[in-house]
Design a protein around this motif. Structure first.
Motif, mmCIF file in Angstrom:
data_model
loop_
_atom_site.group_PDB
_atom_site.id
_atom_site.type_symbol
_atom_site.label_atom_id
_atom_site.label_comp_id
_atom_site.label_asym_id
_atom_site.label_seq_id
_atom_site.Cartn_x
_atom_site.Cartn_y
_atom_site.Cartn_z
ATOM 1 N N ARG A 120 0.842 -1.191 0.000
ATOM 2 C CA ARG A 120 0.000 0.000 0.000
ATOM 3 C C ARG A 120 0.878 1.243 0.000
ATOM 4 O O ARG A 120 2.076 1.169 0.278
ATOM 5 C CB ARG A 120 -0.963 0.000 1.180
ATOM 6 N N LEU A 121 0.266 2.369 -0.316
ATOM 7 C CA LEU A 121 0.991 3.634 -0.327
ATOM 8 C C LEU A 121 0.013 4.776 -0.262
ATOM 9 O O LEU A 121 -1.180 4.615 -0.515
ATOM 10 C CB LEU A 121 1.858 3.758 -1.586
ATOM 11 N N SER A 122 0.526 5.931 0.102
ATOM 12 C CA SER A 122 -0.249 7.162 -0.006
ATOM 13 C C SER A 122 0.606 8.149 -0.784
ATOM 14 O O SER A 122 1.833 8.147 -0.688
ATOM 15 C CB SER A 122 -0.623 7.712 1.373
ATOM 16 N N VAL A 123 -0.060 8.961 -1.578
ATOM 17 C CA VAL A 123 0.637 9.908 -2.448
ATOM 18 C C VAL A 123 -0.183 11.191 -2.479
ATOM 19 O O VAL A 123 -1.416 11.146 -2.458
ATOM 20 C CB VAL A 123 0.854 9.311 -3.863
ATOM 21 N N TRP A 124 0.507 12.324 -2.497
ATOM 22 C CA TRP A 124 -0.198 13.599 -2.567
ATOM 23 C C TRP A 124 -0.944 13.695 -3.897
ATOM 24 O O TRP A 124 -0.404 13.340 -4.946
ATOM 25 C CB TRP A 124 0.770 14.768 -2.404
ATOM 26 N N GLN A 125 -2.176 14.160 -3.857
ATOM 27 C CA GLN A 125 -3.035 14.192 -5.048
ATOM 28 C C GLN A 125 -2.443 15.016 -6.182
ATOM 29 O O GLN A 125 -2.720 14.757 -7.341
ATOM 30 C CB GLN A 125 -4.427 14.703 -4.688
ATOM 31 N N TRP A 126 -1.620 16.005 -5.889
ATOM 32 C CA TRP A 126 -1.032 16.835 -6.942
ATOM 33 C C TRP A 126 0.108 16.136 -7.677
ATOM 34 O O TRP A 126 0.560 16.612 -8.691
ATOM 35 C CB TRP A 126 -0.576 18.188 -6.391
ATOM 36 N N ARG A 127 0.549 15.013 -7.181
ATOM 37 C CA ARG A 127 1.614 14.263 -7.861
ATOM 38 C C ARG A 127 0.989 13.299 -8.863
ATOM 39 O O ARG A 127 1.071 12.076 -8.738
ATOM 40 C CB ARG A 127 2.482 13.545 -6.835
ATOM 41 N N GLN A 128 0.386 13.871 -9.895
ATOM 42 C CA GLN A 128 -0.358 13.080 -10.871
ATOM 43 C C GLN A 128 0.533 12.098 -11.640
ATOM 44 O O GLN A 128 0.076 11.009 -11.990
ATOM 45 C CB GLN A 128 -1.117 13.997 -11.827
ATOM 46 N N ASP A 129 1.787 12.459 -11.906
ATOM 47 C CA ASP A 129 2.683 11.517 -12.589
ATOM 48 C C ASP A 129 2.900 10.272 -11.727
ATOM 49 O O ASP A 129 2.906 9.149 -12.236
ATOM 50 C CB ASP A 129 4.026 12.168 -12.916
ATOM 51 N N ALA A 130 3.059 10.469 -10.427
ATOM 52 C CA ALA A 130 3.253 9.336 -9.518
ATOM 53 C C ALA A 130 1.983 8.491 -9.442
ATOM 54 O O ALA A 130 2.057 7.257 -9.495
ATOM 55 C CB ALA A 130 3.661 9.823 -8.137
ATOM 56 N N VAL A 131 0.832 9.136 -9.323
ATOM 57 C CA VAL A 131 -0.440 8.393 -9.285
ATOM 58 C C VAL A 131 -0.581 7.555 -10.553
ATOM 59 O O VAL A 131 -0.944 6.375 -10.493
ATOM 60 C CB VAL A 131 -1.637 9.357 -9.110
#
Length: 161
Positions: A120-131
């Motif tokens: 699992r992971l969490s990612v900031w919503q503004w990091r669209q490339d990572a998402v």
């Protein structure tokens, strides 16, 4: 011709500068521009100043290209039996070369080796490339386990490797 990128278990001297870059960028993206390790919140400052102690219970990898550290990732065991991806960072100058995918692959392999059912992971919503990368690697969005606004939580079973 570009140098090959390798991913291996970490060395202290390679990890601290990567963590510093990660935290400085993240704080700036959150609207709190800081310029030095001493300006970071205490928890993040401790990671940079003593990564070995901060991540003593975790698995950590560093990616290198041509002998230069260009990326890192941390995998922490979660209470639910999964592994959690943390601190995935690739130097902006080295992005687009598969380094992040290789680092996530190291975590997925470790999860399979250790019997973790999922990652699992969490990612900031503004990091669209990572998402987008995580979605291409089989992660799906799930309800948040973190109360900080702006985080996207994702998971994937280990068997999707």
């Amino acid at each position: 011709m570009t140098a090959e990128t390798t991913v291996s278990r970490w060395r202290d001297q390679a990890l601290a500068p990567l963590l510093l870059a990660y935290h400085l960028r993240t704080e700036a993206e959150k609207g709190v521009a800081v310029s030095a390790v001493g300006d970071l919140p205490p928890r993040y400052r401790a990671e940079v100043l003593d990564p070995r102690a901060a991540f003593a219970a975790d698995a950590v990898w560093v990616a290198e290209t041509g002998g230069t550290a260009v990326g890192c990732v941390v995998a922490s065991a979660s209470d639910d039996g999964s592994l959690e991806v943390k601190r995935l960072w690739v130097d902006p100058a080295g992005r687009g070369r598969g380094t992040a995918k290789a680092l996530v692959g190291a975590v997925l392999g470790h999860a399979a080796d250790t019997g973790a059912a999922s990652v699992r992971l969490s990612v900031w919503q503004w990091r669209q490339d990572a998402v987008g990368l995580y979605e291409r690697l089989g992660f799906v969005r799930v309800d948040s386990w973190d109360d900080r606004p702006g985080l996207v939580c994702m998971t994937r079973p280990t068997t999707n490797s």
